[in-house]
Every structure is written in C-alpha cells, then in structure tokens.
Design a protein around this motif. Sequence first.
Motif: not given
Length: 472
Positions: A94-97, A99-106, A117-124
């Motif tokens: 999640l990138d706050k900036e 989100v400000m421009w483009s809205g909330m992601p999935l 898919v079997d699992e969903v993670k953040y790319s971090s």
Amino acid sequence: MTATTKYPAKSHARRSAENLKVFAKKRSVDESVANSSLIYAAASKPTLWPHCDQNIPFRQNRYFNYLTGAHDLHEGHVTYDISKDKLTLYLPPLDKEEVMWSGMPLSLEQAQAKYDVDEVKYSSELESDLKAFTGSTNRLILAVDESEEYSVVQQSDLLLEALDETRMIKDEYEISLMKRASEITDNSHLAVMSALPIEKNEGHIHAEFVYHAMRQGSKNQAYDPICCSGVNCGTLHYTKNDLPLEADKQLVLIDAGAEWENYAADVTRVFPINGEWTTEARAIYEAVLDMQTQTMNRVAPGVSWDNLHQLSHEILIKHFLELGIFKNGTPEEILESRISASFYPHGLGHMLGMDTHDTAGLANYDDPDPMFKYLRIRRNLQANMVVTVEPGIYFNKFLLEPVLSNPEQAKYIDEKVLEKYLPVGGIRIEDDVLVTDKGFYDLTKITKDADEIAKIVKAGISKGRDHFHVVV
C-alpha cells in the motif's frame, strides 16, 4: 463459464510445468530444472510519458497474465513452485501517495478471492522468499524476462518454450473470452459497414470501430486497426488511416479486432465504397472467399498448415487463369514459378490468443521459398488451437514490378488484363477459427457474403447522414 468462475491460472501453471519437463528432456537438460525450479513472472509496470502526467497505454505482460488472470493488475509478481505445486501472487504494498492519486488497490483478501492462486502476499516479501527458495541448494528461479530487481532470477529460453507451447492450446475459459472478443468485433464491423454516410475518410472508419467496441466494454483494441480505401487496400499493414473516401475508389478494407481481458479477435472485412461492387472487385472478392472457404473447410486436427496455405495459392491461380490475369502455363507451372506470391505475399493465417500473432506457430522467416517465407504457422493443427484464416489478393505495384520485369515470370501474366484490376487495390477476408476434435468452429459471425454486405452498405446510405445524428 459462470460469473463466479476464476481464470484457471493454477491449471496453466501446472500445464506449463509439464511442458517444461518435456522441453528439458528434448534439450537434454538436467531433470532437476524441470522438477524443482521456481517459475517467476512480473506484471507490466505503468510508465509515464516524459514531461507529461499521463501513462503510456498499459499492456499487461502476457506471461504474467497467463499465470494469474490478473489482466489489469499493475506491478505485481507471481511465482510457481513446481515441486510444491504452489502458485503465489505478490501485490505491491500500500502506497499512501498512490492511493491519493488513484484510489485504493486490491487487498490481500480481495485478491485471494478474485484469482486462482494458492497464496497472496505483498511484494515486500518477495526478495526474501526468492533467496529462501535458492538457499544453499542449486534450485533455479526461471523467468520469462530479465529481472533488474532480483539477481537470483534467471531468464530462461526453456521456460519460454514451455509457456509458449502451453499457451497454444486454449482451455474452455480462454475460449469463452475469445468468443466475447469476437462478438464485440462482429458488432463493431457491422457498425462500420452500416455508417458510410458519416464516414468521409479512413479515420472515421477507425473511430467508428473503436467507438462501438468501447461501448461494449472493450477499452483496448487487440492491435491498431487497419482502415484503408482504394489502392491503399493493397498495403498489408496500412497505418495512415487518414485519407478521404473519394467516390472514384472502389473498396474499403478494415482489419480490426477488439480485446477482452487480454484475449484478441482479429477480423478483416471488405465492402464497396458506394454499395455497388464493380465487376473486377466482385471477381476478386469471390476468388478470395473461395480461397478462404476451401481452406477453412479442411481445418481439423492433424492437418498440415503448409498444405492449406499451398491450396490457397492453387485456388488463386485457378481464378486468375479463368479471369485471364494468368496465361501461357498450366496451374502447376504457374505455382512453381511462385508469381502468385506477388499477389498474395503473406501467409494463410496465424495463431491467435492473448497476442494477435500468438505463440508457438514455429514460423521460419529464413525459408528461401517466397510462398512460405511469411507463413506464421509451420506445424500441424491440434484441437483447441485458435487460428486466423485470412487469404488475400493484392494489386500492389511495388510487389508486382520485380515479377513484371522478369521474363521467366512475366510470361505468365497478361498485363493488359492486369491493368483493369489495379484499382481494386486489395481484398482480404479474415475469420478467427477454433480447431475442434472433429474439425473447426468459426468464432467470427459478421457476414462475408458479397450480396449481404452490399445490402448492409446500401441500407446505411439510404438512411442518410441525419439518421446518425452527426455533429459537424
């Protein structure tokens, strides 16, 4: 396909792994590569035009899409652990900036519900997961593209071969997407044929097609539409799309296909500019339709595409002999001379799927034979391939000059008769065809009957300009 059915990403990953094993064996590669590697692909990233707060049009990485179904996800990653049969999708944090421009992601939970898919993670977490996978062993991470971010990732030609071969065979879900793309395309082609009163140049044809495709939910075209008229129809991939539809031109050719969730349609239709076929245009149109009908009727598993392509040339030669364009030789002698390739320089068709010229056709552009040099499929057909069937005849002076200046080839051409056909420009008829267990199914439904096309065009003309509520 129901509204709750997911794009079958896990099945695609498994099938790709099986083909990886097949190609590893063919290439005498260590079995461990196929049995214990990690497949990796990254989504396309949105990119801004220089000095402009606007993105370059986004086009998803097709291999990432094939392993996720995430056709509109930006900046994601996917891995498939072959030995564990585990497919993992990574979302950007999640990138706050942003989100400000483009809205909330999935969210992770929304993505898990949406994708197969079997699992969903953040790319971090991705880098540590990749390093943990390799560990102290020699297990490989195979990628479809070079990675600038992760040094442990290796681009793999073997993986590309496996993925391309897997993509060649479409499953039921993919076919349903292509049927929807075809339906949108049919409607848009019909709209173009029907709207000549408001189509005063080639650009209007382009605009009309895209307008109707977008109205049906297809925001992207599978490729830039080819919209040409008169002698411009003799240019295979014409791109100007901006010249006037003048009364002395005979034909309009539009090659255009909508896209639906990254799956393409690719259809070409030709119609008379005033609703009336000239004698010459009608004769060439019927020749091309005969070429298409006879070759399409032979589409079935096990059939050689080379043989179908040669048959289309044989039919062209038959018609040209009847019209008097060809002379002084038997059909066999004229075929051997290869002069038909100057009137029909491209192949009978190509693979179709997520890409307009889809994978695994095994083309051989080094083939010295001019009749086969540009043939994009050089293999036998298999069930659940989708191919285009698109013969054409073109009167392009640039292509004809070398033949007409070569006495050994020119002797077969009656130049006085040929002169009458030059204003036709070119005619191509293209449908999208699914190879079935017993034969074929034509995904394309827009009419190609010459009389029906003329009626559609004339009906539009009779309604007049005011019917379309044009704002000038």
